[in-house]
Design a protein around this motif. Structure first.
Motif, PDB file in Angstrom:
ATOM      1  N   VAL A   1      34.354  41.142  41.838  1.00 45.63           N
ATOM      2  CA  VAL A   1      34.259  41.537  41.058  1.00 45.63           C
ATOM      3  C   VAL A   1      32.806  42.939  41.879  1.00 45.63           C
ATOM      4  O   VAL A   1      32.232  42.559  42.696  1.00 45.63           O
ATOM      5  CB  VAL A   1      32.745  40.849  40.339  1.00 45.63           C
ATOM      6  CG1 VAL A   1      31.965  42.033  39.567  1.00 45.63           C
ATOM      7  CG2 VAL A   1      33.597  40.489  39.119  1.00 45.63           C
ATOM      8  N   GLY A   2      32.393  44.160  41.360  1.00 49.69           N
ATOM      9  CA  GLY A   2      31.308  45.397  42.656  1.00 49.69           C
ATOM     10  C   GLY A   2      32.459  46.168  43.256  1.00 49.69           C
ATOM     11  O   GLY A   2      31.573  47.223  43.506  1.00 49.69           O
ATOM     12  N   ALA A   3      33.498  45.625  43.603  1.00 45.41           N
ATOM     13  CA  ALA A   3      34.227  46.990  44.548  1.00 45.41           C
ATOM     14  C   ALA A   3      34.929  48.165  44.108  1.00 45.41           C
ATOM     15  O   ALA A   3      35.130  48.054  42.695  1.00 45.41           O
ATOM     16  CB  ALA A   3      35.458  45.503  45.028  1.00 45.41           C
ATOM     17  N   VAL A   4      34.308  48.637  44.934  1.00 44.14           N
ATOM     18  CA  VAL A   4      34.785  50.665  44.600  1.00 44.14           C
ATOM     19  C   VAL A   4      36.470  50.650  44.515  1.00 44.14           C
ATOM     20  O   VAL A   4      35.913  51.217  43.153  1.00 44.14           O
ATOM     21  CB  VAL A   4      34.335  51.432  45.706  1.00 44.14           C
ATOM     22  CG1 VAL A   4      32.830  51.244  45.257  1.00 44.14           C
ATOM     23  CG2 VAL A   4      34.800  51.112  46.580  1.00 44.14           C
ATOM     24  N   ASP A   5      37.443  49.997  45.048  1.00 44.26           N
ATOM     25  CA  ASP A   5      38.183  50.165  44.984  1.00 44.26           C
ATOM     26  C   ASP A   5      39.135  49.099  43.249  1.00 44.26           C
ATOM     27  O   ASP A   5      40.446  48.974  43.802  1.00 44.26           O
ATOM     28  CB  ASP A   5      39.318  50.100  45.632  1.00 44.26           C
ATOM     29  CG  ASP A   5      39.025  48.787  46.937  1.00 44.26           C
ATOM     30  OD1 ASP A   5      38.048  48.452  46.460  1.00 44.26           O
ATOM     31  OD2 ASP A   5      39.680  48.849  47.584  1.00 44.26           O
ATOM     32  N   ARG A   6      38.476  48.319  42.972  1.00 44.44           N
ATOM     33  CA  ARG A   6      39.422  47.397  41.889  1.00 44.44           C
ATOM     34  C   ARG A   6      39.217  48.238  40.736  1.00 44.44           C
ATOM     35  O   ARG A   6      39.450  48.955  39.864  1.00 44.44           O
ATOM     36  CB  ARG A   6      38.008  46.249  41.017  1.00 44.44           C
ATOM     37  CG  ARG A   6      38.269  44.981  40.579  1.00 44.44           C
ATOM     38  CD  ARG A   6      37.249  44.684  40.395  1.00 44.44           C
ATOM     39  NE  ARG A   6      37.038  42.872  40.461  1.00 44.44           N
ATOM     40  CZ  ARG A   6      36.921  41.849  39.347  1.00 44.44           C
ATOM     41  NH1 ARG A   6      36.952  42.162  38.272  1.00 44.44           N
ATOM     42  NH2 ARG A   6      37.526  41.148  39.203  1.00 44.44           N
ATOM     43  N   LYS A   7      40.601  47.700  40.576  1.00 40.83           N
ATOM     44  CA  LYS A   7      41.669  47.765  39.505  1.00 40.83           C
ATOM     45  C   LYS A   7      41.417  47.216  38.271  1.00 40.83           C
ATOM     46  O   LYS A   7      40.900  46.419  38.662  1.00 40.83           O
ATOM     47  CB  LYS A   7      43.282  48.156  40.067  1.00 40.83           C
ATOM     48  CG  LYS A   7      43.356  48.468  41.343  1.00 40.83           C
ATOM     49  CD  LYS A   7      43.201  49.908  41.582  1.00 40.83           C
ATOM     50  CE  LYS A   7      43.538  50.888  43.015  1.00 40.83           C
ATOM     51  NZ  LYS A   7      43.472  52.429  42.826  1.00 40.83           N
ATOM     52  N   ALA A   8      42.594  47.723  37.476  1.00 42.70           N
ATOM     53  CA  ALA A   8      42.098  47.691  35.996  1.00 42.70           C
ATOM     54  C   ALA A   8      43.225  47.217  35.661  1.00 42.70           C
ATOM     55  O   ALA A   8      44.486  47.827  35.656  1.00 42.70           O
ATOM     56  CB  ALA A   8      41.275  48.530  35.040  1.00 42.70           C
ATOM     57  N   ILE A   9      43.208  46.034  34.071  1.00 39.27           N
ATOM     58  CA  ILE A   9      43.864  45.744  33.227  1.00 39.27           C
ATOM     59  C   ILE A   9      43.755  45.297  31.882  1.00 39.27           C
ATOM     60  O   ILE A   9      42.445  45.015  31.752  1.00 39.27           O
ATOM     61  CB  ILE A   9      44.327  44.300  33.929  1.00 39.27           C
ATOM     62  CG1 ILE A   9      45.330  43.734  35.081  1.00 39.27           C
ATOM     63  CG2 ILE A   9      45.782  43.023  33.122  1.00 39.27           C
ATOM     64  CD1 ILE A   9      46.263  44.142  35.559  1.00 39.27           C
ATOM     65  N   ALA A  10      44.788  46.346  31.262  1.00 38.95           N
ATOM     66  CA  ALA A  10      44.188  46.435  29.628  1.00 38.95           C
ATOM     67  C   ALA A  10      44.722  45.444  28.829  1.00 38.95           C
ATOM     68  O   ALA A  10      45.741  44.624  29.501  1.00 38.95           O
ATOM     69  CB  ALA A  10      45.527  47.080  29.462  1.00 38.95           C
ATOM     70  N   VAL A  11      43.383  45.161  28.306  1.00 35.59           N
ATOM     71  CA  VAL A  11      44.100  43.349  27.600  1.00 35.59           C
ATOM     72  C   VAL A  11      43.995  44.033  25.932  1.00 35.59           C
ATOM     73  O   VAL A  11      42.940  44.526  25.240  1.00 35.59           O
ATOM     74  CB  VAL A  11      43.292  43.002  27.675  1.00 35.59           C
ATOM     75  CG1 VAL A  11      42.848  41.168  27.199  1.00 35.59           C
ATOM     76  CG2 VAL A  11      42.755  42.089  29.254  1.00 35.59           C
ATOM     77  N   ALA A  12      44.683  43.402  25.043  1.00 37.07           N
ATOM     78  CA  ALA A  12      44.853  43.764  23.848  1.00 37.07           C
ATOM     79  C   ALA A  12      44.848  42.301  23.039  1.00 37.07           C
ATOM     80  O   ALA A  12      46.383  41.862  23.213  1.00 37.07           O
ATOM     81  CB  ALA A  12      45.957  44.474  23.571  1.00 37.07           C
TER      82      ALA A  12
END
Length: 235
Positions: A149-160
């Motif tokens: 958490v907080g890393a500038v290069d953290r990637k994202a996962i979409a959740v539906a």
């Protein structure tokens, strides 16, 4: 990866291919117990699981479903009917599957733009709480992507999903595994994460991924989905 893990979970993974074993490694690294199954006798996958996801337990699919807190479907979508429906009753089930005609065969039911594939998974598992996640990012990117958490290069996962509590549970798991969470709306909305959508294949930060989904209706795929759903509503 998120800091202090709130609770050690048992994660059941149905599918011992590339995505399944990557998710197993990530869950183990986050401190969770992992049960993983293939298409039959767990003895067939025990050796490869020991190499690709050391620490994961190779088990029968019914056992992985029954004993897990969260179950991930990481198998070909065309094999949905092989999953243990009774053991998944009441479970939070993560749909990480995509339709691939090369693997699943030509299936008009799985390409109908009026219905997302996750809605079909939910219909097949009426007693489960289905959440779409982990399907849009390639397994190499999943493997290399975890950041704190907080890393500038953290990637994202979409959740539906349609069940708020289940979505929250899966979102915590996504965070635990080292990814930011982006809300993708309902299971109906999850069509924005499927093949042919801009977000499919996305290995991006949270803002970029959210923007991709927001402009879905303006894309060729989005217009096709809207037209099909509009025509269906007018019947």
């Amino acid at each position: 990866m998120s800091g202090a893990m709130a609770k050690r979970l048992t994660i059941g993974i149905l599918g011992s291919g590339k995505v399944g074993t990557v998710l197993a490694r990530l869950a183990l690294a986050a401190g969770h117990r992992v049960l993983i199954s293939g298409s039959g006798d767990p003895a067939k996958i025990r050796l490869i699981v020991g190499v690709l996801a050391p620490g994961a337990e190779a088990v029968w699919s019914a056992e992985a479903a029954r004993d897990a807190d969260i179950v991930v479907l990481a198998l070909p979508l065309g094999k949905l009917e092989s999953v243990p429906v009774a053991e998944l009753d009441g479970k939070v089930v993560v749909d990480a599957m995509n339709y691939w005609w090369e693997v699943d065969g030509i299936r008009e039911d799985l390409t109908d733009p009026r219905v997302s594939t996750s809605e079909r998974v939910q219909a097949f598992l009426p007693g489960s709480r289905v959440v779409k996640a982990f399907n849009h990012m390639g397994y190499h990117d999943l493997d290399e992507g975890p950041r704190p958490v907080g890393a500038v290069d953290r990637k994202a996962i979409a959740v539906a999903g349609d069940d708020a509590e289940a979505v929250a549970s899966v979102s915590r798991l996504v965070d635990d595994l080292g990814f930011a969470v982006v809300s993708a709306g309902s299971l109906r909305d999850s069509i924005r994460l499927e093949p042919h959508a801009e977000a499919f294949g996305a290995n991006e930060d949270a803002g970029t991924l959210a923007d991709m989904m927001a402009r879905f209706d303006e894309t060729e795929r989005g217009r096709a989905v809207a037209a099909a759903r509009g025509a269906d509503a007018s019947v």
